[in-house]
Design an enzyme around this catalytic site. Structure first.
Site, mmCIF file in Angstrom:
data_model
loop_
_atom_site.group_PDB
_atom_site.id
_atom_site.type_symbol
_atom_site.label_atom_id
_atom_site.label_comp_id
_atom_site.label_asym_id
_atom_site.label_seq_id
_atom_site.Cartn_x
_atom_site.Cartn_y
_atom_site.Cartn_z
ATOM 1 N N ASP A 45 35.136 0.734 -33.783
ATOM 2 C CA ASP A 45 34.279 -0.106 -33.909
ATOM 3 C C ASP A 45 33.658 -0.462 -35.068
ATOM 4 O O ASP A 45 32.657 -1.217 -34.983
ATOM 5 C CB ASP A 45 33.052 0.520 -32.670
ATOM 6 N N ARG A 59 29.906 -3.753 -37.519
ATOM 7 C CA ARG A 59 29.514 -2.696 -36.311
ATOM 8 C C ARG A 59 29.739 -3.543 -35.208
ATOM 9 O O ARG A 59 28.778 -4.389 -34.971
ATOM 10 C CB ARG A 59 28.390 -1.901 -36.468
ATOM 11 N N ASP A 64 31.114 1.101 -27.903
ATOM 12 C CA ASP A 64 31.158 2.369 -28.761
ATOM 13 C C ASP A 64 32.328 3.025 -28.299
ATOM 14 O O ASP A 64 32.669 3.276 -27.298
ATOM 15 C CB ASP A 64 29.957 3.193 -28.399
ATOM 16 N N THR A 65 33.402 3.259 -29.487
ATOM 17 C CA THR A 65 34.597 3.870 -29.237
ATOM 18 C C THR A 65 34.471 5.412 -29.673
ATOM 19 O O THR A 65 33.648 5.855 -30.513
ATOM 20 C CB THR A 65 35.638 3.101 -30.359
ATOM 21 N N GLU A 67 34.730 8.830 -31.340
ATOM 22 C CA GLU A 67 34.844 9.448 -32.744
ATOM 23 C C GLU A 67 36.137 9.706 -33.343
ATOM 24 O O GLU A 67 36.985 10.361 -32.567
ATOM 25 C CB GLU A 67 33.647 10.172 -32.842
ATOM 26 N N ARG A 110 24.392 -1.687 -41.028
ATOM 27 C CA ARG A 110 25.631 -2.484 -40.899
ATOM 28 C C ARG A 110 25.339 -3.734 -40.016
ATOM 29 O O ARG A 110 24.310 -3.663 -39.334
ATOM 30 C CB ARG A 110 26.561 -1.423 -40.103
#
Length: 282
Positions: A45, A59, A64-65, A67, A110
């Site tokens: 992401d 971002r 949300d991908t 980690e 970001r």
């Protein structure tokens, strides 16, 4: 005479230098409707683009991908797949176009963006559809919440990516909670831009805090202090020109809400954010 000429040249050059400096500043600022070169990949992401003489970290908004960089150095399930998915698409596209919500920066400075690829597809949405990301909504950036939760729900139902694990689904709250009782019927005339809401019950319904949602366009009509009496109907209009109606007529406040070229279901939620009624646009 030479001195006068030198002074005149300085006066001419000063504004040009000022314009050059301003141009340099503006060229480093991220803008909408502009194609930017992708320069680096971080994870599923997050990536970087070239903005003028600088690099800017992007971002992805609303998603949300898993980690890939964790304290124990073990990437989360589907983290590597999400990272490879994003890298492949960005490498193929090479350039991206960005759009934003209310807040353009996160606490790490970001830039938060919806990312359009060269072929017109949206990277944020592709990750959700593939089950390689979850919806992440951080207020006040909520513009696409309903639409993106629909994409996440479809990936869950199809058991794609993250959602292929039954334990993952079991520990995730589904976004839609249905009301215990309804008795409210929603009908949409997309061409006429009219939504008809009928209370079929024998009880009056106080609709303060309720909301009507156009799912495809993710546009919301919030109800104020309106009482929908038993066996009565109210009409919500988003037409350019108001037409006479035998029922109460409430104006959306915007026009041309409903998508006539694609499926655009309507959802009605009560003040507890429970789904009361759905109009399926088949």
């Amino acid at each position: 005479m030479k001195r006068i000429i030198i002074i005149l040249l300085m006066l001419i050059c000063m504004p040009l230098a000022g314009c050059s400096a301003i141009s340099g500043i503006s060229s480093n600022a991220v803008q909408v409707n502009h194609w930017y070169q992708v320069t680096d990949f971080i994870d599923g992401d997050t990536f970087k683009i070239q903005t003028g003489s600088e690099e800017t970290t992007i971002r992805l908004l609303y998603v949300d991908t898993p980690e890939t960089h964790t304290p124990n150095n073990e990437p989360e399930a589907f983290g590597l797949e999400a990272s490879a998915f994003t890298k492949d698409l960005l490498s193929e596209s090479q350039e991206v176009k960005l759009t934003f919500d209310k807040e353009q920066k996160d606490r790490f400075e970001r830039t938060l963006a919806v990312v359009e690829l060269k072929d017109g597809r949206i990277l944020n949405e592709l990750l959700l559809e593939s089950g390689l990301a979850k919806v992440l909504i951080v207020e006040p950036n909520v513009k696409m919440e309903n639409a993106y939760k629909q994409l996440e729900q479809q990936a869950k139902q199809n058991k794609k990516g993250i959602w292929s694990s039954s334990s993952e689904i079991a520990h995730t709250e589904f976004p839609v909670k249905k009301a215990a009782r309804s008795g409210v019927v929603v009908e949409v005339d997309k061409q006429a831009e009219l939504v008809t809401i009928t209370n079929t019950t024998s009880d009056n319904i106080q609709m303060n805090g309720w909301k009507l949602v156009s799912v495809r366009g993710n546009q919301t009509y919030p109800f104020g202090a309106y009482l929908l009496e038993a066996k009565q109907t109210v009409v919500i209009t988003s037409a350019d020109v108001l037409s006479p109606s035998e029922f109460d007529l409430l104006q959306w406040g915007a026009t041309n809400i409903w998508n006539n070229k694609q499926s655009d279901p309507a959802e009605l939620y009560n003040q507890y954010n429970e789904l009361v009624s759905v109009w399926e646009d088949n």
